[in-house]
Every structure is written in C-alpha cells, then in structure tokens.
Write an enzyme that holds these catalytic residues in place. Sequence first.
Site, PDB file in Angstrom:
ATOM      1  N   LYS A 100     -12.472 -11.325  -2.861  1.00 22.60           N
ATOM      2  CA  LYS A 100     -12.936 -10.043  -3.424  1.00 22.60           C
ATOM      3  C   LYS A 100     -12.074  -9.658  -4.630  1.00 22.60           C
ATOM      4  O   LYS A 100     -10.982 -10.211  -4.822  1.00 22.60           O
ATOM      5  CB  LYS A 100     -12.863  -8.963  -2.344  1.00 22.60           C
ATOM      6  CG  LYS A 100     -11.462  -8.699  -1.815  1.00 22.60           C
ATOM      7  CD  LYS A 100     -11.494  -7.911  -0.515  1.00 22.60           C
ATOM      8  CE  LYS A 100     -10.087  -7.651  -0.004  1.00 22.60           C
ATOM      9  NZ  LYS A 100     -10.102  -7.092   1.360  1.00 22.60           N
TER      10      LYS A 100
ATOM     11  N   ARG B 287     -12.495   2.881   9.595  1.00 23.31           N
ATOM     12  CA  ARG B 287     -12.939   2.862   8.205  1.00 23.31           C
ATOM     13  C   ARG B 287     -14.392   2.404   8.169  1.00 23.31           C
ATOM     14  O   ARG B 287     -15.250   3.097   7.655  1.00 23.31           O
ATOM     15  CB  ARG B 287     -12.017   1.905   7.432  1.00 23.31           C
ATOM     16  CG  ARG B 287     -12.195   1.880   5.955  1.00 23.31           C
ATOM     17  CD  ARG B 287     -11.177   0.971   5.278  1.00 23.31           C
ATOM     18  NE  ARG B 287     -11.351  -0.437   5.628  1.00 23.31           N
ATOM     19  CZ  ARG B 287     -10.725  -1.442   5.022  1.00 23.31           C
ATOM     20  NH1 ARG B 287      -9.869  -1.187   4.047  1.00 23.31           N
ATOM     21  NH2 ARG B 287     -10.936  -2.684   5.383  1.00 23.31           N
TER      22      ARG B 287
ATOM     23  N   TYR C  64      11.791   5.346 -23.667  1.00 22.47           N
ATOM     24  CA  TYR C  64      11.255   6.699 -23.460  1.00 22.47           C
ATOM     25  C   TYR C  64      12.100   7.489 -22.464  1.00 22.47           C
ATOM     26  O   TYR C  64      12.610   6.944 -21.490  1.00 22.47           O
ATOM     27  CB  TYR C  64       9.827   6.616 -22.913  1.00 22.47           C
ATOM     28  CG  TYR C  64       8.807   6.263 -23.952  1.00 22.47           C
ATOM     29  CD1 TYR C  64       8.548   7.118 -25.026  1.00 22.47           C
ATOM     30  CD2 TYR C  64       8.090   5.074 -23.859  1.00 22.47           C
ATOM     31  CE1 TYR C  64       7.590   6.786 -25.984  1.00 22.47           C
ATOM     32  CE2 TYR C  64       7.128   4.740 -24.801  1.00 22.47           C
ATOM     33  CZ  TYR C  64       6.881   5.596 -25.860  1.00 22.47           C
ATOM     34  OH  TYR C  64       5.942   5.278 -26.798  1.00 22.47           O
TER      35      TYR C  64
ATOM     36  N   MET D 253       3.989   1.054 -22.628  1.00 23.17           N
ATOM     37  CA  MET D 253       2.626   0.540 -22.450  1.00 23.17           C
ATOM     38  C   MET D 253       2.546  -0.951 -22.776  1.00 23.17           C
ATOM     39  O   MET D 253       1.917  -1.731 -22.065  1.00 23.17           O
ATOM     40  CB  MET D 253       1.653   1.306 -23.347  1.00 23.17           C
ATOM     41  CG  MET D 253       0.205   0.896 -23.142  1.00 23.17           C
ATOM     42  SD  MET D 253      -0.907   1.683 -24.311  1.00 23.17           S
ATOM     43  CE  MET D 253      -0.887   3.375 -23.758  1.00 23.17           C
TER      44      MET D 253
HETATM   45  C1  LIG Z   1      -9.263  -7.831   2.183  1.00 26.46           C
HETATM   46  C2  LIG Z   1      -9.659  -8.192   3.557  1.00 26.46           C
HETATM   47  C3  LIG Z   1      -9.174  -9.361   4.154  1.00 26.46           C
HETATM   48  C4  LIG Z   1      -8.082 -10.200   3.531  1.00 26.46           C
HETATM   49  O1  LIG Z   1      -6.862  -9.542   3.799  1.00 26.46           O
HETATM   50  P1  LIG Z   1      -5.431 -10.145   3.345  1.00 26.46           P
HETATM   51  O2  LIG Z   1      -4.476  -9.180   3.932  1.00 26.46           O
HETATM   52  O3  LIG Z   1      -5.447 -10.131   1.865  1.00 26.46           O
HETATM   53  O4  LIG Z   1      -5.325 -11.501   3.898  1.00 26.46           O
HETATM   54  C5  LIG Z   1      -9.696  -9.735   5.378  1.00 26.46           C
HETATM   55  N1  LIG Z   1     -10.613  -8.962   6.008  1.00 26.46           N
HETATM   56  C6  LIG Z   1     -11.076  -7.804   5.485  1.00 26.46           C
HETATM   57  C7  LIG Z   1     -12.077  -7.000   6.231  1.00 26.46           C
HETATM   58  C8  LIG Z   1     -10.603  -7.378   4.252  1.00 26.46           C
HETATM   59  O5  LIG Z   1     -11.042  -6.224   3.729  1.00 26.46           O
END
Ligand SMILES: *Cc1c(COP(=O)(O)O)cnc(C)c1O
Length: 384
Positions: free
Chosen positions: A45, A143, A265, A318
């Site tokens: 993702k 969730r 800064y 930046m």
């Molecule tokens: C993002 C996610 C993962 C992967 O988690 P990691 O901690 O990055 O290994 C697995 N399952 C779900 C439901 C997630 O949202």
Amino acid sequence: MPYQSDSQEVSCAGRLIIDLTALQKNWRQLNERTGNGCECAAVVKANAYGLGAEEAVKALYASGARTFFVATPEEGRLVRAAAPQGTIYVLGGAYSDRGHLYAESSLRPVLGHPDEIAEWAQFCESLGTPLPAAVHVDTGMNRLGLTHAEARDLSRDEETLSKFKLCLVVSHLSCGDDATHPKNQAQLEAFRSAADLFPGIPRSLSNSSGIFLGEDYHFELARPGIALYGGNPIPTRHNPMACVARVEAEVIHLRHVPPGETVGYGAARTTKRPTRIATVNVGYADGMHRLIGSTDGQDGSYASVNGARVPLFGRVSMDMIALDVTDLPANMVQRGTWVELMGPTISVDEVAESAHTISYELLTGLGARYKRTYIGSVQDEEDT
Ligand SMILES: *Cc1c(COP(=O)(O)O)cnc(C)c1O
C-alpha cells in the site's frame, strides 16, 4: 537483468536509492520464517511504503510473492499491471457503488462491516458471479472489522455467503511490535474463535511484527509490510532486515563559523568552537523531518560521510540541512561530496526516532524531489 532508471540523467536533487535485491532478500527471510503451512504475502500500500509499487511488486513477484495487499482500488489497479497473475486484496474494503473498480482489475475487497458485505453480495449477484473477497473480523483495534456477534450472524447467513466467495478471514494486531503486550494474546484468542466460525477458510492475522511473535500468530497467510522495506519489526532487538532505502544528499557549500555564532533558522544552535559547516541539498520538503535537526538544548539526527557519523547542526530547512563536519579531515568533505542521511549507517528507525515518529511515516513521506534509482535484480534466480 540489472534494473536501473534514468541513471544517466543529470540531476541536482538528493538521491533515493532503492535496493530491490535487499527487498527480495527480506521477503525470502520472512517467507522462511513463516514456514511451510503459511503463505507470505506482501503489503504494498501507499506506493510500497513510498518506495515505488511497480518496481517493488515486480521484484517481490520474482522472488516468489503471489499475494499483495493495497489500501485502495486505485493502488490495486497499479499493482495489477505489475503482477497480472497475482492475488490482490484491498484493505480499505469495498467502497460504496464502486464495485466495478474491483471487478475490472480482479481485486478482492477486505470486507469489514455487515452493510459492506451486503453491498458486495448484491454487486456479485448483479454480475451473476460470486466474486472473491476477504472478511475482516475485529479483535480489538476497533477501526475496521465485524464484531464477534456480526461474524457469528454472517457465518449463519447462508444466503449472503452463497453470493460471494469468502476466501480469507483477516484481523489486525494493534500492539504486535511490543512482544510483551498482553493485548497480543487476547487478540490471538479472539481471532481464533472468530475464524472458527468459518471452518476451512484461510486465516491471516500477522503484520511484520506479528510474524516475530511466533508460530501461533502465523496461520495460513502473513501480511508483512515494513519489514520488507527494511524497517525493524522488533524494535527492542537488533534489526534482522536488510536496508532497502538509502537517502543521500550532496554537499553544496562549506564554511568556517567562529565560536558564538548561530547556524540556521531561529538561531537555534550556537557554535561552541571553530566549526566547519557543510550544507547539503535535502530538507524537510524531501521528508527529512524538521524535528531531526538540533538545537542548543537537544541533539538531532546524524549523517554519514563514508561511514563516519556527523551531527546535524541547527534546524532543518525546506531544501537544506547543515552538518557539523569539524571532526572530519578537510579533504573528506568537499563541495560535491555525497553524504548518507538515511541508509545502512543511519537506519530508517534511527532517523524516525529523531523525528519522534516511526519508520512507516518517514518512508511514506520521502517526497517527490529525489532522483530515484533502483539497484539490484528483479529476476527470479530460478529462471536464470
Ligand atoms: C499496513 C498493514 C499491514 C502491514 O503492516 P506492517 O506493520 O507494515 O508489516 C498488515 N495488515 C494490515 C491490515 C495493514 O493495514
């Protein structure tokens, strides 16, 4: 086949170097750890945690990964193009009235609410095909996912279950990165009893950290993300994963600053000695978070010059970061010298900690300005 993008192009940006061989090595290590009865998937993702979904998916597929998880159908469509034969799950579930996005790219939603399941069943019915989907049961994250009672109702609802193909039962750990947390065992037990409602359907509970909690947590499918990309899945122990992403910046300016002057800064950091400052061409717009800088009261992160650590001096701008290179021989740091801000010496977890965040946020925030280079092989050794 060596895989490299635009390496000849002249660039004045920082470098983001992504090691696909290390990515493959990490997947194989996790696959070995999950053992024979458990398939090791890959969570890709958010553009493979910011590192490039297309390249990551091709490399992971070549090393043996066949199941991928994304957050949205749009991400799923890109992954489908990179893995035409792969199985792709959408963790965000099935969005209302957008079933066609899933059908077009053969994406499987992870369904987490009775209404969503009813919609998916109806969509499948309208197509006349029981399309595959996973069901998410909540075990304490609160969730997404069905309550235990909702899961029980679904398990008895033969009509709904006949309209789509249930192929995976999923839940997600909230504290998997803390092996001592009592919530892990509680979630494990809740997951077992929910999954028992759907006998014979493959089960998936563990993210990266969950894999390291032991065999009990593996079930039939594991879903690692961060560990593939080199983040430490067991924060209190030595990181067993190979470094995948390296951020490098170029020294564009050097100056000598006398004692008692301030740098950057807010005049936040004062020189205590004759100081040699090297300014590099990466800043917070590149995801090197402002909090990794230093002030008179607080140390910050480090950079590495050929393995030698030098501290960030003053606030992160930046587009620039100032480094104190006083302790290095003058000829080691010159205009045009490249330094590592994150990589094998200064780990992603170390930088994240300086930024008061986690490796996940750091990687996904790396920004668009880098010149990205992919190194390593995307080919399966077995094919060569
Ligand atoms: C993002 C996610 C993962 C992967 O988690 P990691 O901690 O990055 O290994 C697995 N399952 C779900 C439901 C997630 O949202």
